[in-house]
Design a protein around this motif. Structure first.
Motif, PDB file in Angstrom:
ATOM      1  N   ARG A 148     -60.536  85.590 -13.371  1.00  0.00           N
ATOM      2  CA  ARG A 148     -59.754  86.077 -12.440  1.00  0.00           C
ATOM      3  C   ARG A 148     -58.147  85.403 -12.137  1.00  0.00           C
ATOM      4  N   ASP A 149     -57.980  84.983 -13.258  1.00  0.00           N
ATOM      5  CA  ASP A 149     -56.192  84.003 -13.332  1.00  0.00           C
ATOM      6  C   ASP A 149     -55.743  85.317 -14.237  1.00  0.00           C
ATOM      7  N   GLU A 150     -56.852  85.889 -15.375  1.00  0.00           N
ATOM      8  CA  GLU A 150     -56.296  87.006 -16.309  1.00  0.00           C
ATOM      9  C   GLU A 150     -56.414  88.214 -15.233  1.00  0.00           C
ATOM     10  N   TRP A 151     -56.954  88.674 -14.308  1.00  0.00           N
ATOM     11  CA  TRP A 151     -56.119  89.631 -13.404  1.00  0.00           C
ATOM     12  C   TRP A 151     -55.732  89.232 -13.055  1.00  0.00           C
ATOM     13  N   ALA A 152     -55.616  88.535 -12.068  1.00  0.00           N
ATOM     14  CA  ALA A 152     -54.027  88.426 -11.696  1.00  0.00           C
ATOM     15  C   ALA A 152     -52.595  88.280 -12.296  1.00  0.00           C
ATOM     16  N   SER A 153     -52.601  88.160 -13.529  1.00  0.00           N
ATOM     17  CA  SER A 153     -51.440  88.205 -13.880  1.00  0.00           C
ATOM     18  C   SER A 153     -51.459  90.209 -14.019  1.00  0.00           C
ATOM     19  N   ARG A 154     -51.900  90.399 -14.324  1.00  0.00           N
ATOM     20  CA  ARG A 154     -52.051  91.890 -14.760  1.00  0.00           C
ATOM     21  C   ARG A 154     -51.298  92.673 -13.442  1.00  0.00           C
ATOM     22  N   VAL A 155     -52.256  92.193 -12.468  1.00  0.00           N
ATOM     23  CA  VAL A 155     -51.869  93.087 -11.281  1.00  0.00           C
ATOM     24  C   VAL A 155     -51.092  92.224 -10.304  1.00  0.00           C
ATOM     25  N   GLY A 156     -50.960  91.252 -10.087  1.00  0.00           N
ATOM     26  CA  GLY A 156     -50.246  89.953  -9.671  1.00  0.00           C
ATOM     27  C   GLY A 156     -50.958  89.401  -8.474  1.00  0.00           C
ATOM     28  N   GLU A 157     -50.632  87.992  -7.898  1.00  0.00           N
ATOM     29  CA  GLU A 157     -51.436  86.720  -7.565  1.00  0.00           C
ATOM     30  C   GLU A 157     -51.104  87.724  -6.305  1.00  0.00           C
ATOM     31  N   ASP A 158     -50.422  88.057  -5.652  1.00  0.00           N
ATOM     32  CA  ASP A 158     -50.126  88.364  -4.216  1.00  0.00           C
ATOM     33  C   ASP A 158     -51.062  89.761  -4.046  1.00  0.00           C
ATOM     34  N   ARG A 159     -50.976  90.375  -4.520  1.00  0.00           N
ATOM     35  CA  ARG A 159     -52.666  91.574  -5.209  1.00  0.00           C
ATOM     36  C   ARG A 159     -53.728  91.091  -4.960  1.00  0.00           C
ATOM     37  N   MET A 160     -54.017  90.105  -5.900  1.00  0.00           N
ATOM     38  CA  MET A 160     -55.343  89.445  -6.335  1.00  0.00           C
ATOM     39  C   MET A 160     -55.554  89.003  -4.986  1.00  0.00           C
ATOM     40  N   ARG A 161     -54.796  87.831  -4.504  1.00  0.00           N
ATOM     41  CA  ARG A 161     -55.084  87.550  -3.178  1.00  0.00           C
ATOM     42  C   ARG A 161     -55.639  88.633  -1.783  1.00  0.00           C
ATOM     43  N   VAL A 162     -54.891  89.825  -2.295  1.00  0.00           N
ATOM     44  CA  VAL A 162     -54.703  90.626  -1.092  1.00  0.00           C
ATOM     45  C   VAL A 162     -56.685  91.558  -1.741  1.00  0.00           C
ATOM     46  N   LEU A 163     -56.505  91.867  -2.251  1.00  0.00           N
ATOM     47  CA  LEU A 163     -58.065  91.410  -2.877  1.00  0.00           C
ATOM     48  C   LEU A 163     -59.206  91.013  -2.794  1.00  0.00           C
ATOM     49  N   GLU A 164     -58.634  90.017  -3.084  1.00  0.00           N
ATOM     50  CA  GLU A 164     -59.704  89.148  -2.451  1.00  0.00           C
ATOM     51  C   GLU A 164     -59.895  88.851  -1.272  1.00  0.00           C
ATOM     52  N   ASP A 165     -59.550  88.607  -0.794  1.00  0.00           N
ATOM     53  CA  ASP A 165     -59.236  88.650   1.143  1.00  0.00           C
ATOM     54  C   ASP A 165     -59.821  89.863   2.190  1.00  0.00           C
ATOM     55  N   VAL A 166     -60.078  91.639   1.524  1.00  0.00           N
ATOM     56  CA  VAL A 166     -59.586  92.075   1.617  1.00  0.00           C
ATOM     57  C   VAL A 166     -61.419  92.672   1.914  1.00  0.00           C
ATOM     58  N   LEU A 167     -62.039  92.160  -0.082  1.00  0.00           N
ATOM     59  CA  LEU A 167     -63.344  91.844  -0.579  1.00  0.00           C
ATOM     60  C   LEU A 167     -64.735  90.835   0.844  1.00  0.00           C
ATOM     61  N   GLU A 168     -63.603  89.711   1.314  1.00  0.00           N
ATOM     62  CA  GLU A 168     -64.522  88.773   1.328  1.00  0.00           C
ATOM     63  C   GLU A 168     -64.738  89.064   3.537  1.00  0.00           C
ATOM     64  N   ARG A 169     -63.293  90.138   3.697  1.00  0.00           N
ATOM     65  CA  ARG A 169     -63.801  90.344   4.811  1.00  0.00           C
ATOM     66  C   ARG A 169     -64.381  91.541   5.214  1.00  0.00           C
ATOM     67  N   ALA A 170     -64.523  92.731   4.214  1.00  0.00           N
ATOM     68  CA  ALA A 170     -65.089  93.532   4.241  1.00  0.00           C
ATOM     69  C   ALA A 170     -66.855  93.434   4.377  1.00  0.00           C
ATOM     70  N   SER A 171     -66.911  92.788   3.333  1.00  0.00           N
ATOM     71  CA  SER A 171     -68.603  91.759   3.289  1.00  0.00           C
ATOM     72  C   SER A 171     -69.556  91.284   4.393  1.00  0.00           C
ATOM     73  N   GLU A 172     -68.433  90.538   5.244  1.00  0.00           N
ATOM     74  CA  GLU A 172     -68.350  89.837   6.334  1.00  0.00           C
ATOM     75  C   GLU A 172     -69.497  88.274   6.062  1.00  0.00           C
ATOM     76  N   GLU A 173     -69.637  87.969   4.423  1.00  0.00           N
ATOM     77  CA  GLU A 173     -71.223  87.047   4.307  1.00  0.00           C
ATOM     78  C   GLU A 173     -70.363  86.694   3.072  1.00  0.00           C
ATOM     79  N   ASP A 174     -71.272  85.149   2.531  1.00  0.00           N
ATOM     80  CA  ASP A 174     -70.855  85.071   1.502  1.00  0.00           C
ATOM     81  C   ASP A 174     -71.564  85.845   0.211  1.00  0.00           C
ATOM     82  N   GLY A 175     -70.629  85.881  -0.693  1.00  0.00           N
ATOM     83  CA  GLY A 175     -71.268  86.954  -1.315  1.00  0.00           C
ATOM     84  C   GLY A 175     -72.063  86.848  -1.977  1.00  0.00           C
ATOM     85  N   MET A 176     -72.801  85.735  -2.967  1.00  0.00           N
ATOM     86  CA  MET A 176     -74.117  85.277  -2.984  1.00  0.00           C
ATOM     87  C   MET A 176     -75.120  85.211  -2.575  1.00  0.00           C
ATOM     88  N   ASP A 177     -75.228  84.536  -1.038  1.00  0.00           N
ATOM     89  CA  ASP A 177     -76.040  84.890  -0.792  1.00  0.00           C
ATOM     90  C   ASP A 177     -76.362  86.208   0.264  1.00  0.00           C
TER      91      ASP A 177
END
Length: 153
Positions: free
Chosen positions: A116-145
């Motif tokens: 995750r940190d390697e990906w953030a270093s490639r795309v930028g920490e801010d963009r990585m957080r946005v990606l994570e937030d967008v995926l969390e919001r779009a899925s509306e649930e805990d991913g594993m469950d």
């Protein structure tokens, strides 16, 4: 104005990213003493770590008790899980992680944090957080469950 991708591209982009992470995870696990672990084992180890019986494992994975039993036998043969009598119900057999299983699960978490940190270093920490937030919001649930029962359907 950027070109809009067709809707059918999104699942493949997500799956490709997932596959890249999981392939690298398993390459590193193999390098660190766990060459026989497969992606499906990771889901099972996660669910076994939550405690319970083979029936519980099957329900969590969305598979039959027989399929869960087969998974447990495979993980036992690799030294990652073991069956033991339940401390609360004599009729029940619980499945637990062995020390090796707990180690593999902890190592997986550490490797995924690193990736995750390697990906953030490639795309930028801010963009990585946005990606994570967008995926969390779009899925509306805990991913594993949300995904586990679906995998066995």
């Amino acid at each position: 104005m950027p070109i809009r991708r067709p809707g059918n591209a999104l699942p493949f982009l997500l799956l490709g990213a997932f596959r890249a992470l999981i392939d690298e995870l398993h390459r590193q696990l193999a390098d660190q003493g766990h060459p026989q672990l497969q992606p499906a084992h990771g889901f099972a180890l996660q669910m076994i770590s939550r405690g319970g019986s083979i029936t519980d494992l099957g329900r969590r994975l969305g598979v039959t008790k027989q399929a869960a039993h087969k998974t447990v036998i495979g993980l036992e043969s690799l030294g990652y899980a073991q069956r033991r009598p339940s401390s609360t119900d004599r009729r029940r057999t619980d499945v637990v992680l062995t020390e090796r299983g707990a180690e593999a699960l902890a190592l997986s978490g550490a490797v995924l944090n690193q990736l995750r940190d390697e990906w953030a270093s490639r795309v930028g920490e801010d963009r990585m957080r946005v990606l994570e937030d967008v995926l969390e919001r779009a899925s509306e649930e805990d991913g594993m469950d949300r995904i586990l029962g679906w995998l066995g359907s």
